[in-house]
Design a protein around this motif. Structure first.
Motif, PDB file in Angstrom:
ATOM      1  N   PHE A  18       0.858  -1.182   0.000  1.00 42.78           N
ATOM      2  CA  PHE A  18       0.000   0.000   0.000  1.00 42.78           C
ATOM      3  C   PHE A  18       0.899   1.239   0.000  1.00 42.78           C
ATOM      4  CE2 PHE A  18      -3.077   2.907   2.196  1.00 42.78           C
ATOM      5  CZ  PHE A  18      -4.014   2.918   1.184  1.00 42.78           C
ATOM      6  N   TRP A  58      -9.270   9.048   0.555  1.00 37.45           N
ATOM      7  CA  TRP A  58      -9.341   7.589   0.599  1.00 37.45           C
ATOM      8  C   TRP A  58      -9.320   7.086   2.037  1.00 37.45           C
ATOM      9  CZ3 TRP A  58      -5.007   5.907   2.993  1.00 37.45           C
ATOM     10  CH2 TRP A  58      -3.836   6.616   2.834  1.00 37.45           C
ATOM     11  N   LEU A  61     -12.653   5.592   3.227  1.00 40.43           N
ATOM     12  CA  LEU A  61     -13.213   4.383   2.628  1.00 40.43           C
ATOM     13  C   LEU A  61     -13.494   3.326   3.697  1.00 40.43           C
ATOM     14  CD1 LEU A  61     -10.888   3.938  -0.493  1.00 40.43           C
ATOM     15  CD2 LEU A  61     -13.225   4.827  -0.462  1.00 40.43           C
ATOM     16  N   GLU A  63     -14.253  -0.695   4.812  1.00 39.10           N
ATOM     17  CA  GLU A  63     -13.585  -1.936   4.422  1.00 39.10           C
ATOM     18  C   GLU A  63     -14.170  -2.473   3.111  1.00 39.10           C
ATOM     19  OE1 GLU A  63     -13.158  -6.276   6.395  1.00 39.10           O
ATOM     20  OE2 GLU A  63     -12.552  -4.579   7.673  1.00 39.10           O
ATOM     21  N   GLN A  65     -15.643  -0.678   0.734  1.00 41.47           N
ATOM     22  CA  GLN A  65     -15.229   0.217  -0.347  1.00 41.47           C
ATOM     23  C   GLN A  65     -13.773  -0.037  -0.745  1.00 41.47           C
ATOM     24  OE1 GLN A  65     -16.299   3.834   1.740  1.00 41.47           O
ATOM     25  NE2 GLN A  65     -18.025   4.205   0.349  1.00 41.47           N
ATOM     26  N   GLN A  66     -12.928  -0.340   0.236  1.00 49.36           N
ATOM     27  CA  GLN A  66     -11.539  -0.668  -0.067  1.00 49.36           C
ATOM     28  C   GLN A  66     -11.467  -1.944  -0.886  1.00 49.36           C
ATOM     29  OE1 GLN A  66      -8.656  -0.530   3.181  1.00 49.36           O
ATOM     30  NE2 GLN A  66     -10.136   0.674   4.357  1.00 49.36           N
ATOM     31  N   GLU A  67     -12.285  -2.925  -0.515  1.00 51.05           N
ATOM     32  CA  GLU A  67     -12.298  -4.194  -1.242  1.00 51.05           C
ATOM     33  C   GLU A  67     -12.734  -3.967  -2.693  1.00 51.05           C
ATOM     34  OE1 GLU A  67     -13.934  -8.553  -0.181  1.00 51.05           O
ATOM     35  OE2 GLU A  67     -13.246  -7.265   1.470  1.00 51.05           O
ATOM     36  N   ARG A  69     -12.415  -1.116  -4.358  1.00 51.19           N
ATOM     37  CA  ARG A  69     -11.420  -0.284  -5.040  1.00 51.19           C
ATOM     38  C   ARG A  69     -10.083  -0.988  -5.243  1.00 51.19           C
ATOM     39  NH1 ARG A  69     -10.067   5.906  -3.206  1.00 51.19           N
ATOM     40  NH2 ARG A  69      -8.602   6.381  -4.841  1.00 51.19           N
ATOM     41  N   TYR A  70      -9.592  -1.687  -4.202  1.00 46.77           N
ATOM     42  CA  TYR A  70      -8.255  -2.284  -4.245  1.00 46.77           C
ATOM     43  C   TYR A  70      -8.249  -3.807  -4.382  1.00 46.77           C
ATOM     44  CZ  TYR A  70      -7.197   2.260  -2.067  1.00 46.77           C
ATOM     45  OH  TYR A  70      -7.114   3.590  -1.764  1.00 46.77           O
ATOM     46  N   PRO A  73      -9.041  -5.264   1.696  1.00 49.17           N
ATOM     47  CA  PRO A  73      -8.820  -4.161   2.638  1.00 49.17           C
ATOM     48  C   PRO A  73      -7.323  -3.875   2.752  1.00 49.17           C
ATOM     49  CG  PRO A  73     -10.283  -5.816   3.583  1.00 49.17           C
ATOM     50  CD  PRO A  73      -9.704  -6.394   2.327  1.00 49.17           C
TER      51      PRO A  73
END
Length: 139
Positions: A18, A58, A61, A63, A65-67, A69-70, A73
């Protein structure tokens, strides 16, 4: 608990790789130098360095939303480093890389006594890295 108005936010990195904002570069057109953080690392981030054009960060975000987006998490708010271990699955050498980073930072210390104390602390924190190829037996 952090809020959207906190100027500095503490996060715990959940997945190595990250990229987090770094120190501001003097005279730079673009704000800061980013760096790659390691799993379990606790980082303090200036919220202003994370805002997009619309003023969203960011850091806000969830958890889920992170999943989205990325793909997984990447961080959690606050210091939760005690609950994160590298363990047996340290296939990427995260602990070794963390040790290398600590050694580099300690070697930048100008005062010899402070530098020696920092290196001694690192030796205690990373006993597995204390092994060397030097022999202690005289020939």
């Amino acid at each position: 608990m952090t809020s959207k108005t906190d100027p500095v936010v503490t996060i715990t990195v959940l997945s190595s790789g990250f990229t987090v904002p770094g120190r501001a570069r003097e005279g730079a057109y673009w704000g800061t130098d980013g760096r790659t953080a390691l799993r379990g690392e606790v980082v303090e981030i200036d919220r202003s360095e994370t805002l997009d054009r619309a003023g969203n960060s960011w850091l806000d975000l969830t958890e889920e939303q992170q999943e989205e987006r990325y793909g997984k998490p990447m961080f959690t708010l606050g210091d939760h480093s005690e609950g994160i271990a590298v363990g047996e699955d340290d296939v990427h050498g995260f602990r070794y890389k963390k040790w290398c980073r600590a050694i580099e930072e300690a070697q930048r210390i100008v005062d010899p006594a402070e530098r020696a104390a920092a290196l001694a602390r690192i030796k205690r924190e990373y006993p597995e890295q204390s092994r060397t190829s030097q022999t202690s037996r005289p020939y």
